[in-house]
Design an enzyme around this catalytic site. Sequence first.
Site, PDB file in Angstrom:
ATOM      1  N   HIS A 111       0.856  -1.185   0.000  1.00 26.39           N
ATOM      2  CA  HIS A 111       0.000   0.000   0.000  1.00 26.39           C
ATOM      3  C   HIS A 111       0.896   1.239   0.000  1.00 26.39           C
ATOM      4  O   HIS A 111       1.874   1.288   0.752  1.00 26.39           O
ATOM      5  CB  HIS A 111      -0.901  -0.031   1.246  1.00 26.39           C
ATOM      6  N   GLN A 175      10.355   2.885  -4.307  1.00 27.50           N
ATOM      7  CA  GLN A 175      10.633   2.139  -3.066  1.00 27.50           C
ATOM      8  C   GLN A 175       9.788   0.870  -2.980  1.00 27.50           C
ATOM      9  O   GLN A 175      10.222  -0.138  -2.417  1.00 27.50           O
ATOM     10  CB  GLN A 175      10.409   3.035  -1.850  1.00 27.50           C
TER      11      GLN A 175
HETATM   12  C1  GAR Z   1       0.903   0.612  -6.257  1.00 25.34           C
HETATM   13  O1  GAR Z   1       1.314   1.919  -5.941  1.00 25.34           O
HETATM   14  C2  GAR Z   1       0.313  -0.051  -5.035  1.00 25.34           C
HETATM   15  O2  GAR Z   1       0.940   0.297  -3.841  1.00 25.34           O
HETATM   16  C3  GAR Z   1      -1.108   0.468  -5.062  1.00 25.34           C
HETATM   17  O3  GAR Z   1      -1.461   0.419  -6.412  1.00 25.34           O
HETATM   18  C4  GAR Z   1      -0.299   0.632  -7.214  1.00 25.34           C
HETATM   19  C5  GAR Z   1      -0.211  -0.475  -8.223  1.00 25.34           C
HETATM   20  O4  GAR Z   1       0.812  -0.242  -9.141  1.00 25.34           O
HETATM   21  N1  GAR Z   1      -1.985  -0.343  -4.257  1.00 25.34           N
HETATM   22  C6  GAR Z   1      -2.974   0.143  -3.513  1.00 25.34           C
HETATM   23  O5  GAR Z   1      -3.262   1.318  -3.477  1.00 25.34           O
HETATM   24  C7  GAR Z   1      -3.718  -0.896  -2.701  1.00 25.34           C
HETATM   25  N2  GAR Z   1      -4.498  -0.278  -1.679  1.00 25.34           N
HETATM   26  P1  GAR Z   1       1.359  -1.400 -10.040  1.00 25.34           P
HETATM   27  O6  GAR Z   1       0.149  -2.035 -10.743  1.00 25.34           O
HETATM   28  O7  GAR Z   1       2.257  -0.709 -11.031  1.00 25.34           O
HETATM   29  O8  GAR Z   1       2.087  -2.376  -9.164  1.00 25.34           O
END
Ligand code: GAR
Length: 216
Positions: A111, A175
Amino acid sequence: MAKLKVGVLISGRGSNMAALIEAAKASDYPAEIVCVLSNVASAPGLQMAAKAGIATEVVSHRDFADRESFDRTVSATLEKHGVEFVVLAGFMRILSAWFPQHWAGRLINIHPSLLPAFKGLHVQRQALDAGVRLSGCTVHLVTGELDGGPIVAQAAVPVLRGDTEEALSARILRQEHRLYPLVVRWFGERRVTVSGGKVEVTGVPPDATLLFSPDP
Ligand code: GAR
């Protein structure tokens, strides 16, 4: 020790999934990604996973009348691939109570905030609106509580004057890509235990579970 068989759940871009796939290429990495599953057929991450030779699955939430029947199908699909451990990586569906119970201790999420601050959506906007000077990301075990559950590790980044949501998101995401492969490694090495709602990672330095952004 056999490699931990990991299933990754995504809904979109899949950059965290890609970071895990990259890490798992190392022969000494203790986990292998055996399946990537999305609730969205057009999720770009699915194509990346397929290109990397990983089995992909789509289970659309739209095909189910309620959350639990969707969750049970997702679970059965993962189990069909031999998945032992589930990693949520930008999976934007709220789970029913059944799923975290079924996968208790074997289900983690990342998160983009320093939990318990800023749960839910538009997390970086929430951080900017609150005027915090420090934000980051958190990997936690998933329980029934939204963005709750025992914290495994965090990475902190500065919030800089004049930051936009995009700039802060990008700084945090860099990060996330360091933190998630590290945490999955610890689960693969069977180092993670939970007691009284607190996580212990044995055999790593005490400060290993907190990363600091090297870049502003
Ligand atoms: C990431 O920033 C993750 O932390 C967030 O969605 C993005 C997905 O990016 N998740 C949440 O907000 C869950 N509550 P990605 O598809 O490029 O990994």
